[in-house]
Design a protein around this motif. Structure first.
Motif, PDB file in Angstrom:
ATOM      1  N   VAL A 138      22.425  51.942  42.548  1.00  0.00           N
ATOM      2  CA  VAL A 138      22.941  50.553  42.114  1.00  0.00           C
ATOM      3  C   VAL A 138      24.167  51.101  41.276  1.00  0.00           C
ATOM      4  CG1 VAL A 138      22.816  48.842  40.427  1.00  0.00           C
ATOM      5  CG2 VAL A 138      20.838  49.108  41.982  1.00  0.00           C
ATOM      6  N   LEU A 139      25.164  50.608  41.300  1.00  0.00           N
ATOM      7  CA  LEU A 139      26.384  50.797  40.908  1.00  0.00           C
ATOM      8  C   LEU A 139      27.115  49.850  39.915  1.00  0.00           C
ATOM      9  CD1 LEU A 139      28.391  52.622  43.702  1.00  0.00           C
ATOM     10  CD2 LEU A 139      26.759  53.708  42.256  1.00  0.00           C
ATOM     11  N   ALA A 148      30.001  41.927  34.933  1.00  0.00           N
ATOM     12  CA  ALA A 148      30.000  43.382  35.427  1.00  0.00           C
ATOM     13  C   ALA A 148      30.295  43.227  36.753  1.00  0.00           C
ATOM     14  CB  ALA A 148      28.702  44.281  35.120  1.00  0.00           C
ATOM     15  N   PHE A 149      30.664  44.434  37.529  1.00  0.00           N
ATOM     16  CA  PHE A 149      30.949  44.549  38.988  1.00  0.00           C
ATOM     17  C   PHE A 149      29.743  45.225  39.490  1.00  0.00           C
ATOM     18  CE2 PHE A 149      32.266  45.697  43.187  1.00  0.00           C
ATOM     19  CZ  PHE A 149      33.127  44.358  43.316  1.00  0.00           C
ATOM     20  N   ILE A 175      25.868  49.513  29.649  1.00  0.00           N
ATOM     21  CA  ILE A 175      26.190  49.195  31.174  1.00  0.00           C
ATOM     22  C   ILE A 175      25.631  50.639  32.034  1.00  0.00           C
ATOM     23  CG2 ILE A 175      27.774  49.215  33.273  1.00  0.00           C
ATOM     24  CD1 ILE A 175      27.215  46.402  31.927  1.00  0.00           C
ATOM     25  N   GLU A 176      26.240  51.768  31.204  1.00  0.00           N
ATOM     26  CA  GLU A 176      25.729  52.945  31.892  1.00  0.00           C
ATOM     27  C   GLU A 176      24.091  53.150  31.719  1.00  0.00           C
ATOM     28  OE1 GLU A 176      26.941  55.722  33.481  1.00  0.00           O
ATOM     29  OE2 GLU A 176      29.074  54.780  33.521  1.00  0.00           O
ATOM     30  N   ARG A 177      23.925  52.751  30.849  1.00  0.00           N
ATOM     31  CA  ARG A 177      22.301  52.799  30.378  1.00  0.00           C
ATOM     32  C   ARG A 177      21.402  52.106  31.246  1.00  0.00           C
ATOM     33  NH1 ARG A 177      18.641  50.458  25.580  1.00  0.00           N
ATOM     34  NH2 ARG A 177      16.574  51.464  26.199  1.00  0.00           N
ATOM     35  N   MET A 178      21.884  50.701  31.377  1.00  0.00           N
ATOM     36  CA  MET A 178      21.172  49.751  32.504  1.00  0.00           C
ATOM     37  C   MET A 178      21.361  50.384  34.033  1.00  0.00           C
ATOM     38  SD  MET A 178      22.862  46.288  30.989  1.00  0.00           S
ATOM     39  CE  MET A 178      22.699  45.501  32.572  1.00  0.00           C
ATOM     40  N   PRO A 209      17.435  45.992  28.901  1.00  0.00           N
ATOM     41  CA  PRO A 209      18.463  46.091  29.439  1.00  0.00           C
ATOM     42  C   PRO A 209      18.209  46.292  31.004  1.00  0.00           C
ATOM     43  CG  PRO A 209      18.534  47.546  27.557  1.00  0.00           C
ATOM     44  CD  PRO A 209      17.226  46.729  27.632  1.00  0.00           C
ATOM     45  N   GLU A 210      17.178  46.973  31.209  1.00  0.00           N
ATOM     46  CA  GLU A 210      16.607  47.325  32.749  1.00  0.00           C
ATOM     47  C   GLU A 210      16.336  46.067  33.119  1.00  0.00           C
ATOM     48  OE1 GLU A 210      13.274  49.848  34.976  1.00  0.00           O
ATOM     49  OE2 GLU A 210      13.074  49.710  32.764  1.00  0.00           O
ATOM     50  N   ARG A 211      15.527  44.984  32.524  1.00  0.00           N
ATOM     51  CA  ARG A 211      15.297  43.816  33.076  1.00  0.00           C
ATOM     52  C   ARG A 211      16.540  43.009  33.591  1.00  0.00           C
ATOM     53  NH1 ARG A 211      11.532  40.441  35.432  1.00  0.00           N
ATOM     54  NH2 ARG A 211      11.708  38.291  34.839  1.00  0.00           N
ATOM     55  N   GLN A 212      17.603  43.090  32.631  1.00  0.00           N
ATOM     56  CA  GLN A 212      18.807  42.201  32.935  1.00  0.00           C
ATOM     57  C   GLN A 212      19.551  42.915  34.077  1.00  0.00           C
ATOM     58  OE1 GLN A 212      22.552  40.873  30.598  1.00  0.00           O
ATOM     59  NE2 GLN A 212      21.642  42.653  29.638  1.00  0.00           N
TER      60      GLN A 212
END
Length: 350
Positions: A138-139, A148-149, A175-178, A209-212
């Protein structure tokens, strides 16, 4: 044979114009329509070379040129290769992470278009079952505080991409962490498993963050999880039906059109007609679906994840040409989908 770059360009333009307008193409048309910065004599010489090597020919002595099967094959390879490029945003993000950029949604559309024009019949492509595809990466790229894109990359290429809203504000670091958390947790899971995981409401099973991020992936995948049917070239059948009385031709065409509009029913009938067989399967007036009693259907599967493509034509179709074309296009599409898969995954699917 490797063609010089200018001859490759001229051949692409000849095939493209002929597919669109169905008229022989002259050097004057090439110069006027495409604005090449060369002389007419140069274009004529290049067209003569292409004719000598079997890519184009003259239907009669004073006409322009039309593509041969060899010319169509060149065009097929060129256009299907283009389907390895996704939308500009997705390509830019994917390249930054050194990820292959085949768009799984675009490749079947190009394949159906080319198959229809190679056979002069109606052509269809049933997309792979993306629920069985495995998440490769996932990017995520931040567009704003709440946007976010997202690019979802499976083992067969880019499955979906687009701008997605976030449930709360997020910094670049968040965002990087997610992205890192999701890739660590879900890489190798099937896309169906990813969807089911997003529906799990168990409290505290992962961090916010992971859930999102998982919810964002699931939202983007929602429209892509079912099989899709792409149909091109129905207009070619009008020419094929000119040998029967007009009333009969109209009835046959209308009946076929109604049948093909039932996407779910047609996909199910293709699966039933093949009965799990690999390779080419031909039905001559006995395809198991009402409305196709007077038509022939030639199908061929392609890997991975159970995709199928084929042509529909009157029973007096050119079977040799159709079988050759569906086999060729299926092989090219399969090569694109399998070409960039991780080596260990690819071995498990051979």
């Amino acid at each position: 044979m490797h063609l010089p770059e200018r001859q490759r360009l001229i051949l692409k333009e000849i095939v493209d114009r002929y597919i669109r307008l169905r008229e022989p193409v002259s050097s004057r048309m090439i110069l006027e329509d495409y604005g090449l910065s060369v002389s007419s004599a140069t274009v004529r010489n290049d067209m003569s070379d292409l004719e000598k090597h079997g890519y184009i020919h003259k239907p009669y002595s004073s006409s322009g040129r039309v593509p041969t099967q060899k010319g169509y094959r060149f065009f097929v390879e060129w256009l299907l290769d283009l389907s390895q490029l996704a939308k500009a945003e997705g390509v830019e993000i994917a390249q930054a992470y050194e990820v292959r950029t085949l768009d799984v949604g675009e490749a079947p559309r190009h394949a159906a278009f080319l198959l229809a024009n190679m056979t002069r019949n109606a052509a269809f492509v049933i997309s792979p079952d993306l629920g069985d595809a495995r998440l490769e990466r996932v990017l995520l790229a931040r567009l704003s505080e709440r946007m976010a894109f997202l690019v979802v990359v499976s083992d067969i290429g880019i499955v979906e991409q687009g701008a997605i809203p976030l449930d709360s504000t997020a910094t670049e670091d968040e965002i990087e962490r997610m992205m890192r958390l999701v890739n660590q947790s879900l890489r190798g899971a099937t896309l169906a498993e990813v969807r089911r995981l997003a529906e799990d409401e168990t409290e505290g099973w992962h961090e916010r963050p992971e859930r999102q991020a998982i919810l964002a992936v699931a939202r983007l995948l929602e429209a892509r999880m079912g099989r899709r049917l792409v149909i091109e070239g129905l207009v070619h059948l009008i020419d094929s039906l000119q040998v029967v009385p007009p009333g009969d031709a109209l009835h046959r065409f209308a009946s076929l059109n109604r049948t093909l509009r039932d996407e779910t029913g047609f996909i199910a009938a293709v699966a039933a007609s093949r009965q799990g067989r690999r390779g080419i399967v031909v039905h001559v007036g006995d395809f198991p679906l009402d409305g196709l009693e007077e038509w022939s259907v030639v199908t061929c599967d392609y890997r991975p994840c159970g995709g199928v493509l084929g042509v529909v034509a009157p029973v007096w179709m050119d079977y040799g040409r159709a079988m050759s074309a569906v086999s060729y296009v299926a092989a090219r599409l399969e090569a694109l989908l399998l070409g960039g898969r991780p080596r260990d995954i690819r071995k498990g699917n051979e």
